[in-house]
Design a protein around this motif. Structure first.
Motif, PDB file in Angstrom:
ATOM      1  N   SER A   3       0.823  -1.208   0.000  1.00  0.00           N
ATOM      2  CA  SER A   3       0.000   0.000   0.000  1.00  0.00           C
ATOM      3  C   SER A   3       0.863   1.268   0.000  1.00  0.00           C
ATOM      4  CB  SER A   3      -0.951   0.000   1.196  1.00  0.00           C
ATOM      5  OG  SER A   3      -0.212   0.039   2.401  1.00  0.00           O
ATOM      6  N   ASP A   4       2.193   1.104   0.082  1.00  0.00           N
ATOM      7  CA  ASP A   4       3.116   2.236   0.018  1.00  0.00           C
ATOM      8  C   ASP A   4       3.151   2.730  -1.430  1.00  0.00           C
ATOM      9  OD1 ASP A   4       5.359   3.919  -0.270  1.00  0.00           O
ATOM     10  OD2 ASP A   4       6.527   2.777   1.181  1.00  0.00           O
ATOM     11  N   PRO A   5       2.775   3.993  -1.694  1.00  0.00           N
ATOM     12  CA  PRO A   5       2.706   4.454  -3.080  1.00  0.00           C
ATOM     13  C   PRO A   5       4.040   4.408  -3.820  1.00  0.00           C
ATOM     14  CG  PRO A   5       2.490   6.303  -1.577  1.00  0.00           C
ATOM     15  CD  PRO A   5       2.430   5.053  -0.749  1.00  0.00           C
ATOM     16  N   VAL A   6       5.140   4.526  -3.117  1.00  0.00           N
ATOM     17  CA  VAL A   6       6.459   4.476  -3.757  1.00  0.00           C
ATOM     18  C   VAL A   6       6.746   3.076  -4.283  1.00  0.00           C
ATOM     19  CG1 VAL A   6       8.944   4.790  -3.380  1.00  0.00           C
ATOM     20  CG2 VAL A   6       7.320   6.377  -2.346  1.00  0.00           C
ATOM     21  N   ILE A   7       6.229   2.057  -3.603  1.00  0.00           N
ATOM     22  CA  ILE A   7       6.422   0.666  -4.030  1.00  0.00           C
ATOM     23  C   ILE A   7       5.357   0.259  -5.047  1.00  0.00           C
ATOM     24  CG2 ILE A   7       6.422  -1.739  -3.243  1.00  0.00           C
ATOM     25  CD1 ILE A   7       7.639  -0.657  -0.596  1.00  0.00           C
ATOM     26  N   THR A  36      -2.416   2.854  -8.838  1.00  0.00           N
ATOM     27  CA  THR A  36      -3.085   1.723  -8.207  1.00  0.00           C
ATOM     28  C   THR A  36      -3.426   2.106  -6.768  1.00  0.00           C
ATOM     29  OG1 THR A  36      -0.987   0.771  -7.492  1.00  0.00           O
ATOM     30  CG2 THR A  36      -1.833   0.059  -9.643  1.00  0.00           C
ATOM     31  N   PRO A  37      -4.338   1.378  -6.122  1.00  0.00           N
ATOM     32  CA  PRO A  37      -4.698   1.714  -4.741  1.00  0.00           C
ATOM     33  C   PRO A  37      -3.463   1.756  -3.837  1.00  0.00           C
ATOM     34  CG  PRO A  37      -6.243   0.118  -5.632  1.00  0.00           C
ATOM     35  CD  PRO A  37      -5.121   0.245  -6.630  1.00  0.00           C
ATOM     36  N   HIS A  38      -3.439   2.776  -2.970  1.00  0.00           N
ATOM     37  CA  HIS A  38      -2.313   2.961  -2.058  1.00  0.00           C
ATOM     38  C   HIS A  38      -2.779   3.767  -0.844  1.00  0.00           C
ATOM     39  CE1 HIS A  38      -2.283   6.349  -4.913  1.00  0.00           C
ATOM     40  NE2 HIS A  38      -1.895   7.072  -3.878  1.00  0.00           N
ATOM     41  N   HIS A  39      -1.893   3.906   0.135  1.00  0.00           N
ATOM     42  CA  HIS A  39      -2.208   4.557   1.408  1.00  0.00           C
ATOM     43  C   HIS A  39      -1.325   5.789   1.605  1.00  0.00           C
ATOM     44  CE1 HIS A  39      -3.179   5.019   5.650  1.00  0.00           C
ATOM     45  NE2 HIS A  39      -1.893   5.185   5.858  1.00  0.00           N
ATOM     46  N   HIS A  40      -1.922   6.833   2.180  1.00  0.00           N
ATOM     47  CA  HIS A  40      -1.175   8.005   2.638  1.00  0.00           C
ATOM     48  C   HIS A  40      -1.525   8.237   4.098  1.00  0.00           C
ATOM     49  CE1 HIS A  40       0.220   9.518  -1.261  1.00  0.00           C
ATOM     50  NE2 HIS A  40      -0.966   9.226  -1.745  1.00  0.00           N
ATOM     51  N   PRO A  41      -0.527   8.418   4.957  1.00  0.00           N
ATOM     52  CA  PRO A  41      -0.829   8.857   6.324  1.00  0.00           C
ATOM     53  C   PRO A  41      -1.227  10.338   6.281  1.00  0.00           C
ATOM     54  CG  PRO A  41       1.536   8.850   5.974  1.00  0.00           C
ATOM     55  CD  PRO A  41       0.907   8.284   4.714  1.00  0.00           C
ATOM     56  N   ASP A  42      -1.539  10.936   7.435  1.00  0.00           N
ATOM     57  CA  ASP A  42      -1.790  12.374   7.485  1.00  0.00           C
ATOM     58  C   ASP A  42      -0.664  13.072   6.722  1.00  0.00           C
ATOM     59  OD1 ASP A  42      -4.045  12.072   9.075  1.00  0.00           O
ATOM     60  OD2 ASP A  42      -3.012  12.596  10.940  1.00  0.00           O
ATOM     61  N   SER A  43      -1.046  14.008   5.840  1.00  0.00           N
ATOM     62  CA  SER A  43      -0.062  14.636   4.951  1.00  0.00           C
ATOM     63  C   SER A  43      -0.435  16.077   4.654  1.00  0.00           C
ATOM     64  CB  SER A  43      -0.009  13.907   3.597  1.00  0.00           C
ATOM     65  OG  SER A  43       0.237  12.549   3.738  1.00  0.00           O
ATOM     66  N   VAL A  44       0.566  16.804   4.187  1.00  0.00           N
ATOM     67  CA  VAL A  44       0.359  18.120   3.590  1.00  0.00           C
ATOM     68  C   VAL A  44       0.733  17.974   2.125  1.00  0.00           C
ATOM     69  CG1 VAL A  44       1.121  20.522   3.526  1.00  0.00           C
ATOM     70  CG2 VAL A  44       0.853  19.349   5.733  1.00  0.00           C
ATOM     71  N   MET A  45      -0.162  18.443   1.226  1.00  0.00           N
ATOM     72  CA  MET A  45       0.109  18.371  -0.206  1.00  0.00           C
ATOM     73  C   MET A  45       0.324  19.780  -0.738  1.00  0.00           C
ATOM     74  SD  MET A  45      -2.212  17.064  -3.416  1.00  0.00           S
ATOM     75  CE  MET A  45      -3.138  18.583  -3.490  1.00  0.00           C
ATOM     76  N   VAL A  46       1.409  19.963  -1.491  1.00  0.00           N
ATOM     77  CA  VAL A  46       1.702  21.224  -2.163  1.00  0.00           C
ATOM     78  C   VAL A  46       1.584  20.958  -3.656  1.00  0.00           C
ATOM     79  CG1 VAL A  46       3.399  23.046  -2.535  1.00  0.00           C
ATOM     80  CG2 VAL A  46       3.302  21.862  -0.317  1.00  0.00           C
ATOM     81  N   SER A  47       0.648  21.634  -4.315  1.00  0.00           N
ATOM     82  CA  SER A  47       0.471  21.414  -5.755  1.00  0.00           C
ATOM     83  C   SER A  47       1.374  22.374  -6.521  1.00  0.00           C
ATOM     84  CB  SER A  47      -0.997  21.563  -6.161  1.00  0.00           C
ATOM     85  OG  SER A  47      -1.511  22.798  -5.728  1.00  0.00           O
ATOM     86  N   LEU A  48       2.234  21.809  -7.350  1.00  0.00           N
ATOM     87  CA  LEU A  48       3.169  22.598  -8.146  1.00  0.00           C
ATOM     88  C   LEU A  48       2.622  22.882  -9.537  1.00  0.00           C
ATOM     89  CD1 LEU A  48       6.453  20.796  -7.061  1.00  0.00           C
ATOM     90  CD2 LEU A  48       5.389  22.839  -6.073  1.00  0.00           C
TER      91      LEU A  48
END
Length: 121
Positions: A3-7, A36-48
Motif C-alpha cells: 500500500s506504500d505508493p512508492v512501491i 493503483t490503490p495505495h495509502h497516505h498517512p496524514d499529509s500536507v500536499m503542495v500542488s506545483l
C-alpha cells in the motif's frame, strides 16, 4: 501488493527526503495516467501544477480540480487516482510519521480528504 505508493506506483512517486518525523514524496503523472490503490498517512500536499483528478476509494469517486500553488491538509486515506485533465500533475506530499491526528476540526476545509467526504461531493 504494497500500500506504500512508492512501491506500488514507482513510476509516479519518489522519495525526495525522509527522516524519523516525515517522509517527503514527489508525485508526477501525465494526462490519462492512473495510480493503483495505495495509502497516505496524514499529509500536507503542495500542488506545483494545476490539475484535474478522479480519486477513488472502493465504490466512491470524486473529481477534483486543484490550482497550482495550493497547500492542503490531507487526513490519512487509501485511494487510487486518475489524471482526467489535459495537464501534468506535479505535487509534493509531506507525510507525517506517528499517530494520526484524527478527523479534521469542525468547519475545517478538506478539499482533498477521503473520497466521499468532500464538501460539495
Amino acid at each position: 501488493m504494497s500500500s506504500d505508493p512508492v512501491i506500488s506506483n514507482p513510476s509516479l512517486y519518489r522519495v525526495i527526503m525522509e527522516n524519523e518525523r516525515v517522509r517527503v514524496l514527489e508525485y508526477r503523472d501525465q494526462p490519462g495516467d492512473k495510480s493503483t490503490p495505495h495509502h497516505h498517512p496524514d499529509s500536507v500536499m503542495v500542488s506545483l501544477s494545476s490539475f484535474r483528478r478522479r480519486l477513488s476509494t472502493g465504490e466512491h469517486q470524486v473529481d477534483v480540480e486543484v490550482p497550482a500553488g495550493g497547500v492542503r491538509w490531507l487526513p490519512t486515506q487509501d485511494h487510487s487516482g486518475e489524471n482526467i485533465g489535459d495537464t501534468e500533475t506535479h505535487t509534493i506530499f509531506v507525510e507525517l510519521k506517528g499517530p494520526s491526528a484524527g478527523p479534521p476540526a469542525p468547519g475545517a476545509a478538506v478539499p482533498l480528504g477521503p473520497v466521499g467526504d468532500h464538501p460539495g461531493s
